[in-house]
Design a protein around this motif. Structure first.
Motif, PDB file in Angstrom:
ATOM      1  N   LEU A  48      39.988 116.535  41.149  1.00  0.00           N
ATOM      2  CA  LEU A  48      40.264 115.754  42.528  1.00  0.00           C
ATOM      3  C   LEU A  48      40.327 114.325  42.114  1.00  0.00           C
ATOM      4  O   LEU A  48      41.024 113.610  42.878  1.00  0.00           O
ATOM      5  CB  LEU A  48      39.041 116.179  43.260  1.00  0.00           C
ATOM      6  CG  LEU A  48      38.566 115.369  44.591  1.00  0.00           C
ATOM      7  CD1 LEU A  48      39.672 115.816  45.640  1.00  0.00           C
ATOM      8  CD2 LEU A  48      37.186 115.644  45.027  1.00  0.00           C
ATOM      9  N   VAL A  49      39.413 113.738  41.156  1.00  0.00           N
ATOM     10  CA  VAL A  49      39.401 112.490  40.977  1.00  0.00           C
ATOM     11  C   VAL A  49      40.714 111.920  40.249  1.00  0.00           C
ATOM     12  O   VAL A  49      41.338 110.836  40.721  1.00  0.00           O
ATOM     13  CB  VAL A  49      38.250 112.047  39.972  1.00  0.00           C
ATOM     14  CG1 VAL A  49      38.356 110.643  39.333  1.00  0.00           C
ATOM     15  CG2 VAL A  49      36.954 112.113  40.545  1.00  0.00           C
ATOM     16  N   ARG A  50      41.260 112.812  39.373  1.00  0.00           N
ATOM     17  CA  ARG A  50      42.561 112.668  38.789  1.00  0.00           C
ATOM     18  C   ARG A  50      43.732 112.544  39.807  1.00  0.00           C
ATOM     19  O   ARG A  50      44.544 111.540  40.048  1.00  0.00           O
ATOM     20  CB  ARG A  50      42.947 113.997  37.897  1.00  0.00           C
ATOM     21  CG  ARG A  50      43.906 113.304  36.637  1.00  0.00           C
ATOM     22  CD  ARG A  50      44.023 114.391  35.910  1.00  0.00           C
ATOM     23  NE  ARG A  50      42.956 114.640  34.871  1.00  0.00           N
ATOM     24  CZ  ARG A  50      42.211 115.812  34.994  1.00  0.00           C
ATOM     25  NH1 ARG A  50      42.493 116.706  35.934  1.00  0.00           N
ATOM     26  NH2 ARG A  50      41.120 115.665  34.201  1.00  0.00           N
ATOM     27  N   ALA A  51      43.736 113.307  41.272  1.00  0.00           N
ATOM     28  CA  ALA A  51      44.563 113.202  42.174  1.00  0.00           C
ATOM     29  C   ALA A  51      44.270 112.081  43.013  1.00  0.00           C
ATOM     30  O   ALA A  51      45.529 111.329  43.433  1.00  0.00           O
ATOM     31  CB  ALA A  51      44.540 114.527  42.841  1.00  0.00           C
ATOM     32  N   MET A  52      43.313 111.686  43.042  1.00  0.00           N
ATOM     33  CA  MET A  52      43.106 110.235  43.882  1.00  0.00           C
ATOM     34  C   MET A  52      43.773 109.081  42.900  1.00  0.00           C
ATOM     35  O   MET A  52      44.139 108.260  43.678  1.00  0.00           O
ATOM     36  CB  MET A  52      41.584 110.227  44.030  1.00  0.00           C
ATOM     37  CG  MET A  52      40.861 110.864  45.005  1.00  0.00           C
ATOM     38  SD  MET A  52      39.327 110.586  45.585  1.00  0.00           S
ATOM     39  CE  MET A  52      38.177 110.527  43.929  1.00  0.00           C
ATOM     40  N   VAL A  53      43.231 109.111  41.669  1.00  0.00           N
ATOM     41  CA  VAL A  53      44.097 108.107  40.880  1.00  0.00           C
ATOM     42  C   VAL A  53      45.667 108.235  41.019  1.00  0.00           C
ATOM     43  O   VAL A  53      46.200 107.038  41.164  1.00  0.00           O
ATOM     44  CB  VAL A  53      43.475 108.094  39.388  1.00  0.00           C
ATOM     45  CG1 VAL A  53      44.243 107.117  38.634  1.00  0.00           C
ATOM     46  CG2 VAL A  53      42.012 107.706  39.324  1.00  0.00           C
ATOM     47  N   GLU A  54      46.133 109.246  40.852  1.00  0.00           N
ATOM     48  CA  GLU A  54      47.810 109.536  40.915  1.00  0.00           C
ATOM     49  C   GLU A  54      48.145 108.930  42.046  1.00  0.00           C
ATOM     50  O   GLU A  54      49.110 108.216  42.309  1.00  0.00           O
ATOM     51  CB  GLU A  54      47.952 110.851  40.487  1.00  0.00           C
ATOM     52  CG  GLU A  54      47.846 111.394  39.081  1.00  0.00           C
ATOM     53  CD  GLU A  54      47.919 112.757  38.992  1.00  0.00           C
ATOM     54  OE1 GLU A  54      48.198 113.575  39.941  1.00  0.00           O
ATOM     55  OE2 GLU A  54      47.643 113.199  37.785  1.00  0.00           O
ATOM     56  N   ARG A  55      47.247 109.462  43.235  1.00  0.00           N
ATOM     57  CA  ARG A  55      47.994 109.120  44.686  1.00  0.00           C
ATOM     58  C   ARG A  55      47.856 107.466  44.832  1.00  0.00           C
ATOM     59  O   ARG A  55      48.791 106.885  45.422  1.00  0.00           O
ATOM     60  CB  ARG A  55      47.114 109.650  45.747  1.00  0.00           C
ATOM     61  CG  ARG A  55      47.514 109.205  47.153  1.00  0.00           C
ATOM     62  CD  ARG A  55      46.889 110.309  48.213  1.00  0.00           C
ATOM     63  NE  ARG A  55      45.508 109.773  48.272  1.00  0.00           N
ATOM     64  CZ  ARG A  55      45.030 109.857  49.482  1.00  0.00           C
ATOM     65  NH1 ARG A  55      45.495 110.728  50.409  1.00  0.00           N
ATOM     66  NH2 ARG A  55      43.834 109.583  49.977  1.00  0.00           N
ATOM     67  N   LEU A  56      46.642 106.898  44.258  1.00  0.00           N
ATOM     68  CA  LEU A  56      46.620 105.340  44.405  1.00  0.00           C
ATOM     69  C   LEU A  56      47.869 104.634  43.887  1.00  0.00           C
ATOM     70  O   LEU A  56      48.304 103.643  44.596  1.00  0.00           O
ATOM     71  CB  LEU A  56      45.256 104.997  43.934  1.00  0.00           C
ATOM     72  CG  LEU A  56      45.156 103.340  43.943  1.00  0.00           C
ATOM     73  CD1 LEU A  56      44.853 102.928  45.206  1.00  0.00           C
ATOM     74  CD2 LEU A  56      43.930 103.247  42.798  1.00  0.00           C
ATOM     75  N   ILE A  57      48.161 105.313  42.709  1.00  0.00           N
ATOM     76  CA  ILE A  57      49.144 104.592  41.907  1.00  0.00           C
ATOM     77  C   ILE A  57      50.354 104.644  42.611  1.00  0.00           C
ATOM     78  O   ILE A  57      51.601 103.905  42.792  1.00  0.00           O
ATOM     79  CB  ILE A  57      49.291 105.160  40.312  1.00  0.00           C
ATOM     80  CG1 ILE A  57      47.945 104.607  39.752  1.00  0.00           C
ATOM     81  CG2 ILE A  57      50.508 104.776  39.758  1.00  0.00           C
ATOM     82  CD1 ILE A  57      47.846 105.454  38.409  1.00  0.00           C
ATOM     83  N   ALA A  58      50.996 105.892  42.892  1.00  0.00           N
ATOM     84  CA  ALA A  58      51.851 106.376  43.628  1.00  0.00           C
ATOM     85  C   ALA A  58      52.202 105.464  44.934  1.00  0.00           C
ATOM     86  O   ALA A  58      53.194 104.984  45.018  1.00  0.00           O
ATOM     87  CB  ALA A  58      52.023 107.844  43.806  1.00  0.00           C
ATOM     88  N   ASP A  59      51.116 105.290  45.936  1.00  0.00           N
ATOM     89  CA  ASP A  59      50.973 104.675  46.881  1.00  0.00           C
ATOM     90  C   ASP A  59      51.426 103.307  46.787  1.00  0.00           C
ATOM     91  O   ASP A  59      52.179 102.618  47.559  1.00  0.00           O
ATOM     92  CB  ASP A  59      49.642 104.769  47.729  1.00  0.00           C
ATOM     93  CG  ASP A  59      49.598 106.097  48.544  1.00  0.00           C
ATOM     94  OD1 ASP A  59      50.447 106.945  48.389  1.00  0.00           O
ATOM     95  OD2 ASP A  59      48.482 106.523  48.917  1.00  0.00           O
TER      96      ASP A  59
END
Length: 167
Positions: A48-59
């Protein structure tokens, strides 16, 4: 429930209550789904945390790509203010969520290095570009912790001033 809604619930929980509150059960409750529904998308808290980090970067990369300015630093300024105005990129919440495991922040560290070093040689005065980018970082952090400190008018004025430093 969509994956982004689950990530929104996790970010919201982190922003409201901090890292100690980030459990899969609490995220599921905040999102209004069963824990099994959450586990379908994220099989662990780290995922879940990994996905939040990935989404933040992509956004933020997407915001950068949509800015219509002639230099990287001007696009960086515009993207930062767009992120702050939207309230959508809760960077501090993501960092807080990953605090227990520094390896989860590795992709964000790499992105920060890229965002703060790319295009410096094309921006004219390299030092001014660095100072402006650091000011953007500071604004993002202050806006995360004390959003009322900079209202829309103050943000617009600050954005204009930072852009004028780059011309």
């Amino acid at each position: 429930m969509r994956r982004d809604e689950l990530l929104d619930a996790a970010e919201s929980l982190l922003a409201d209550q901090g890292a100690h509150a980030l459990t899969l059960a609490a995220v599921a409750e905040r999102a209004g789904v069963s824990k099994g529904g959450l586990l379908y998308h994220f099989n662990s808290k780290d995922a879940l945390v990994r996905a939040m980090v990935e989404r933040l970067i992509a956004d933020f990369d997407d915001l950068m790509a949509t800015q219509d300015h002639d230099t990287y630093t001007k696009r960086y300024v515009a993207a930062t203010f767009a992120a702050v105005r939207s309230g959508r990129l809760r960077r501090w919440a993501v960092v807080t969520g990953a605090a227990g495991d520094p390896t989860l922040l590795a992709p964000l560290r790499e992105a920060m290095i890229r965002w703060n070093s790319e295009g410096l040689d094309q921006d004219g005065d390299r030092m001014t570009a660095q100072v402006v980018r650091l000011a953007c970082e500071g604004l993002w952090e202050v806006a995360t912790h004390a959003p009322a400190l900079y209202d829309q008018e103050a943000q617009a004025s600050l954005e204009h001033h930072l852009m004028s430093m780059l011309t």
